[in-house]
Design an enzyme around this catalytic site. Structure first.
Site, PDB file in Angstrom:
ATOM      1  N   ARG A 193       0.863  -1.174   0.000  1.00 34.81           N
ATOM      2  CA  ARG A 193       0.000   0.000   0.000  1.00 34.81           C
ATOM      3  C   ARG A 193       0.906   1.232   0.000  1.00 34.81           C
ATOM      4  NH1 ARG A 193      -5.156  -1.667   0.732  1.00 34.81           N
ATOM      5  NH2 ARG A 193      -5.491  -3.636   1.837  1.00 34.81           N
ATOM      6  N   ALA A 194       0.298   2.393  -0.163  1.00 33.41           N
ATOM      7  CA  ALA A 194       1.070   3.624  -0.274  1.00 33.41           C
ATOM      8  C   ALA A 194       1.917   3.859   0.971  1.00 33.41           C
ATOM      9  CB  ALA A 194       0.136   4.806  -0.499  1.00 33.41           C
ATOM     10  N   THR A 209       4.603   6.869   0.776  1.00 32.72           N
ATOM     11  CA  THR A 209       4.665   8.326   0.683  1.00 32.72           C
ATOM     12  C   THR A 209       3.832   8.853  -0.478  1.00 32.72           C
ATOM     13  OG1 THR A 209       6.641   8.185  -0.724  1.00 32.72           O
ATOM     14  CG2 THR A 209       6.994   8.335   1.649  1.00 32.72           C
ATOM     15  N   ASP A 262      11.613   7.244   2.990  1.00 37.18           N
ATOM     16  CA  ASP A 262      11.861   5.921   2.425  1.00 37.18           C
ATOM     17  C   ASP A 262      13.353   5.837   2.082  1.00 37.18           C
ATOM     18  OD1 ASP A 262      11.238   3.413   1.603  1.00 37.18           O
ATOM     19  OD2 ASP A 262      10.144   3.989  -0.203  1.00 37.18           O
ATOM     20  N   SER A 316      13.556  -3.574   1.685  1.00 35.16           N
ATOM     21  CA  SER A 316      12.103  -3.744   1.625  1.00 35.16           C
ATOM     22  C   SER A 316      11.699  -4.443   0.333  1.00 35.16           C
ATOM     23  CB  SER A 316      11.426  -2.373   1.718  1.00 35.16           C
ATOM     24  OG  SER A 316      10.058  -2.457   1.419  1.00 35.16           O
ATOM     25  N   LYS A 373      11.574  10.609  -6.360  1.00 36.43           N
ATOM     26  CA  LYS A 373      12.234  10.138  -5.147  1.00 36.43           C
ATOM     27  C   LYS A 373      13.757  10.136  -5.319  1.00 36.43           C
ATOM     28  CE  LYS A 373      10.032   6.989  -2.924  1.00 36.43           C
ATOM     29  NZ  LYS A 373       9.436   5.698  -2.512  1.00 36.43           N
TER      30      LYS A 373
END
Length: 492
Positions: A191-192, A194, A252, A260, A284
């Site tokens: 899921r989201a 950021t 992140d 991750s 990002k």
């Protein structure tokens, strides 16, 4: 000290215990200290919160993870987990060895760290980074915790994006293309973190995304692929706890990001993976140099885990789709599969699918599979297998009814479309928790704009959230419009 245990629901996944302040003082227990709880059959550890109101003297309140504790129990002070010392070392920018990282992972998995300590770990990684060796050790440790999927074939395809690009929902399209060629592609997604929508958030618009391992295996056996939430099947569960700590900070960090992604891929049984690394202003990863370094690190950690990784370094200076937010991105995905939709989303999906097919040794044209409608039919089969409406069409997907259209206050050229600012506005409007919230982008970078032209439309499910999103949009400039002369200066 002997205390009577009572269950108290305060909405936490951590093993907290509530002590009356008088009992805590008598025991010498301070907030976030640990206590050992023994009921005659087993010994458990709880993290202390002190209160004067929620429990009476002589009572210990136990939260959901300790709900099985009953009756009179012996409560004594316990020491801190060793991992807290290692978190402090990382805060001091000291490199951790494999055993220390394994201890942190194990303590996170067993809920031994408080939210504050877990936040300190995330902050330490963000501030001081991880060496390549630390990243390899951390990824290995995270992979070994939780369940793992195994598949019969020698090649199991997968794809992941580092993220940071608004409306970048290529994954459902790529999975549909690749699965249609006969490859196995069991896609587990997050899921989201950021962003206004993760792949799992987008797919939840169409169908269920939480399944057991047996259910996932049945879906893949029927359709060659799936698009499910990885957190629902305990794949690298430590990652989900770390994401929960990262969410409030909207961070992140690269080393943790690699751990991750690849711990999830290894746990999902993937053998061949394409990693999309978008770069550019507002993404990002902002520079090509950083994108290449991240790609090299991802491939080296993949080799360490025996996962064959290739990276696509893509431009991330502007959104891929027009919609930002679960329903709006789902609408773009389905439109592309139907043969329409945003062209950048279509082209990027084809490119990544082609890379993955080639990486897996499959001689097939991703464009042909998409343009022929075969990918759409495969997507509908996956949606049906995941308990969704396989007949849904893009026009059926309606965003939130509370709307505002932001218009250009001058004529000129749209010189920049800022991913980060657009995502911030969409999140303020309620995405991803409000699935129909988000925004629709009406302009592309380099496009001529006349004063009064629409730039983007904000959608919300609640008027109050629309008002908050409008207020943020007024302070930001997600789509920058400059005169032609100023635009020429910017390009120089």
């Amino acid at each position: 000290m002997q205390l009577d245990a009572v269950t108290i629901d305060i909405g936490t996944t951590r093993p907290l215990v509530l002590l009356h302040s008088v009992d805590a003082a008598e025991m010498g227990a301070h907030p976030l200290d640990r206590v050992r709880i023994e009921d005659g059959t087993e010994s458990m550890t709880g993290i202390v919160k002190r209160t004067d109101e929620l429990v009476d003297r002589g009572t210990i309140g136990v939260t959901e993870p300790l709900r099985h504790v009953r009756g009179t129990v012996d409560v004594t002070l316990a020491g801190q987990p060793r991992s807290v010392r290692y978190v402090r070392k990382k805060l001091d920018d000291v490199e951790l060895d494999a055993d220390e990282l394994e201890t942190i992972v194990r303590d996170v998995h067993e809920n031994r760290l408080s939210d504050v300590e877990l936040g300190a770990y995330v902050s330490a990684i963000y501030a001081n980074g991880l060496s390549l060796e630390e990243t390899e050790h951390l990824t290995q440790a995270m992979t070994e915790v939780g369940q793992q999927l195994t598949w019969k074939g020698p090649v199991v395809a997968d794809k992941h994006s580092i993220g940071g690009v608004a409306g970048d929902s290529v994954t459902p399209i790529v999975v549909s293309i690749v699965a249609e060629t006969g490859l196995t592609m069991p896609k587990t997604s997050s899921r989201a973190v950021t962003s206004p929508a993760g792949t799992a958030d987008v797919m939840e618009v169409f169908c269920d995304v939480e399944f057991s391992i047996d259910e996932i295996e049945a879906i893949v056996a029927e359709t060659n692929g799936c698009l499910v939430w990885g957190g629902g099947v305990d794949l690298s569960p430590v990652d989900d706890e770390i994401i929960r700590a990262e969410n409030p900070l909207s961070i992140d960090p690269p080393g943790q990001l690699i751990a991750s992604v690849l711990s999830k891929k290894r746990s999902a049984g993937s053998t061949h993976v394409v990693i999309d690394v978008p770069y550019g202003e507002g993404a990002k990863v902002e520079s090509l140099v950083d994108a290449r370094k991240l790609a090299d690190d991802v491939k080296r950690v993949g080799d360490h885990l025996d996962v064959d990784v290739t990276c696509a370094i893509t431009h991330g200076t502007a959104p891929t789709g027009r919609g930002v937010g679960p329903v709006l991105e789902a609408r773009d995905v389905l439109a592309v599969l139907e043969g329409d939709g945003p062209e950048p989303l279509r082209l990027k999906s084809i490119r990544l699918a082609e890379m993955l097919l080639d990486h897996c040794g499959v001689d097939a044209s991703a464009a042909d599979v998409l343009d022929s409608g075969r990918a759409l039919e495969r997507f509908r089969r996956i949606v049906a297998a995941q308990n969704g409406d396989s007949e849904v069409e893009s026009d059926d997907l309606e965003p939130g009814e509370e709307t505002t259209t932001v218009r250009a206050d001058r004529s000129g050229i749209a010189t920049r479309i800022d991913n980060r600012q657009l995502s911030d506005v969409a999140r303020r409007a309620g995405a991803p928790l409000d699935a129909r919230a988000g925004l629709v982008i009406h302009r592309e970078a380099g496009e001529a704009v006349v004063a009064g032209d629409s730039l983007y439309t904000i959608h919300a499910e609640a008027a109050a959230k629309l008002e908050e999103a409008n207020a943020l949009a007024d302070r930001l400039e997600p789509i920058r419009v400059r005169s032609k002369a100023d635009a020429l200066v910017e390009r120089r």
